[in-house]
Design an enzyme around this catalytic site. Structure first.
Site, PDB file in Angstrom:
ATOM      1  N   TYR A 237       7.610  22.075   8.381  1.00  0.00           N
ATOM      2  CA  TYR A 237       7.882  20.855   7.619  1.00  0.00           C
ATOM      3  C   TYR A 237       8.995  20.047   8.283  1.00  0.00           C
ATOM      4  CZ  TYR A 237       9.206  17.845   3.696  1.00  0.00           C
ATOM      5  OH  TYR A 237       9.505  16.758   2.907  1.00  0.00           O
TER       6      TYR A 237
ATOM      7  N   LEU B 248       0.858  -1.182   0.000  1.00  0.00           N
ATOM      8  CA  LEU B 248       0.000   0.000   0.000  1.00  0.00           C
ATOM      9  C   LEU B 248       0.893   1.229   0.000  1.00  0.00           C
ATOM     10  CD1 LEU B 248      -3.194   0.660   2.068  1.00  0.00           C
ATOM     11  CD2 LEU B 248      -1.396   2.389   1.965  1.00  0.00           C
TER      12      LEU B 248
ATOM     13  N   SER C  67      12.986  12.942   4.436  1.00  0.00           N
ATOM     14  CA  SER C  67      13.636  13.995   3.654  1.00  0.00           C
ATOM     15  C   SER C  67      14.959  14.293   4.333  1.00  0.00           C
ATOM     16  CB  SER C  67      12.754  15.254   3.648  1.00  0.00           C
ATOM     17  OG  SER C  67      13.469  16.393   3.218  1.00  0.00           O
TER      18      SER C  67
ATOM     19  N   SER D 131      -0.590  10.473  -6.424  1.00  0.00           N
ATOM     20  CA  SER D 131      -1.135  11.261  -7.538  1.00  0.00           C
ATOM     21  C   SER D 131      -0.043  11.910  -8.375  1.00  0.00           C
ATOM     22  CB  SER D 131      -2.106  12.329  -7.026  1.00  0.00           C
ATOM     23  OG  SER D 131      -1.434  13.260  -6.197  1.00  0.00           O
ATOM     24  N   SER D 132       1.161  12.052  -7.823  1.00  0.00           N
ATOM     25  CA  SER D 132       2.250  12.703  -8.561  1.00  0.00           C
ATOM     26  C   SER D 132       3.585  12.360  -7.905  1.00  0.00           C
ATOM     27  CB  SER D 132       2.053  14.233  -8.576  1.00  0.00           C
ATOM     28  OG  SER D 132       2.128  14.751  -7.248  1.00  0.00           O
ATOM     29  N   GLY D 133       4.665  12.783  -8.553  1.00  0.00           N
ATOM     30  CA  GLY D 133       5.986  12.740  -7.956  1.00  0.00           C
ATOM     31  C   GLY D 133       6.473  11.368  -7.539  1.00  0.00           C
TER      32      GLY D 133
ATOM     33  N   GLY E 134       5.502   9.293  -5.200  1.00  0.00           N
ATOM     34  CA  GLY E 134       4.480   8.282  -4.990  1.00  0.00           C
ATOM     35  C   GLY E 134       4.020   7.648  -6.282  1.00  0.00           C
TER      36      GLY E 134
ATOM     37  N   GLY F 225      -0.131   8.833  -1.283  1.00  0.00           N
ATOM     38  CA  GLY F 225       0.332  10.016  -2.009  1.00  0.00           C
ATOM     39  C   GLY F 225       0.832   9.714  -3.402  1.00  0.00           C
TER      40      GLY F 225
END
Length: 288
Positions: free
Chosen positions: A158, A14, A145, A19-21, A23, A17
């Site tokens: 962040y 699973l 990160s 939808s882009s990048g 992920g 995130g």
């Protein structure tokens, strides 16, 4: 809940995130490598890019809606994996959001929102997934990160969330290992993706609202633009390959940087006992 019988004995992952990048790239790469991929995202109206990438790659994905700040949604998707596939072998905590600003220009609500997505979302999904991961002897991989190790100006919220993620998982890792679950954090540096754009950052508005921090913000934005456009920036596909290797390698260490640049950057912090190396370095980012 679905009453369907498990339909696959392939390893199931699973990923949040997607939808882009990073992920999106990880979901496609994992499917190509033979994983059964439950690719989740907060808003399914943003799934077209993932569907197109999967079709182009000849990869089959099970695309599902999941907001990691919604406890009921998390419980639903974990139950779905169990009932549909009969197992869950890995989770990739990738969902996150950027928050740019300093403590005087952000609200407390802004900072809480950053913690909800970037930290508490990881905690909630980890907690829900652990029983299935224990049963499969699986992997928990979380996209942190270099900002989860090195504090960075205008990224207080962040970095605070990513620091919390790293502390939470570093503490969990020995216990998880004792029950057969591998725990790993992946630390990319700059990545040429839509992550920053999706934060809705408007530099002109930020500068107008920055007050005494406007000169520092100007210097920071100039430096950041150069970093994300430099040879130090990786593509999402490059980071996805590191994640995929971590999924398949039992020898993967707890902390994994995705490039030589990221290793050098994180290494600065890990040898900096009094903080002077890091703060001296980052002070230069906000000086014209």
């Amino acid at each position: 809940m679905s009453s369907q019988q498990p339909e696959s004995t392939a390893q199931t992952v699973l990923i949040t995130g997607t939808s882009s990048g990073i992920g999106l790239a990880t979901a496609v790469a994992a499917a190509q490598a033979g994983w059964t991929v439950v690719a989740t995202m907060r808003n399914l109206t943003k799934a077209d890019a993932l569907r197109s990438a999967a079709a182009e790659a000849g990869a089959e994905l099970d695309i599902r809606e999941l907001d990691v700040t919604d406890q009921a949604a998390i419980a639903r998707e974990i139950a779905y994996c169990s009932e549909r596939y009969g197992r869950l072998d890995a989770v990739v905590n990738n969902a996150g959001s950027a928050t740019l600003g300093t403590v005087e220009t952000l609200t407390v609500e802004d900072i809480r929102a950053a913690m909800e997505v970037n930290f508490f979302g990881v905690v909630a999904l980890t907690r829900a997934a652990m029983p299935l991961l224990r049963a499969s002897g699986g992997r928990l991989i979380t996209i942190s990160s270099v900002g989860g190790v090195v504090g960075q100006p205008f990224n207080e919220a962040y970095c605070a969330a990513k620091f919390a993620v790293e502390g939470f998982l570093e503490s969990l890792q020995p216990l998880a290992t004792s029950v057969g679950v591998g725990v790993h954090v992946i630390e990319p540096g700059p990545v040429s993706s839509e992550f920053v754009a999706n934060a809705g950052i408007d530099p002109k508005t930020m500068l107008a609202d920055a007050g005494p921090y406007a000169p520092a913000l100007t210097a920071y934005l100039n430096r950041t633009t150069q970093q994300f456009g430099s040879s130090n920036a990786q593509t999402p596909d490059e980071v996805a390959q590191v994640i995929l290797s971590s999924l398949g390698d039992e020898g993967t260490p707890f902390r994994v940087q995705t490039s030589d640049w990221a290793r050098g950057f994180v290494g600065t912090k890990l040898k900096d006992l009094d903080g002077s190396l890091v703060t001296g370095m980052t002070a230069g980012w906000v000086t014209a």
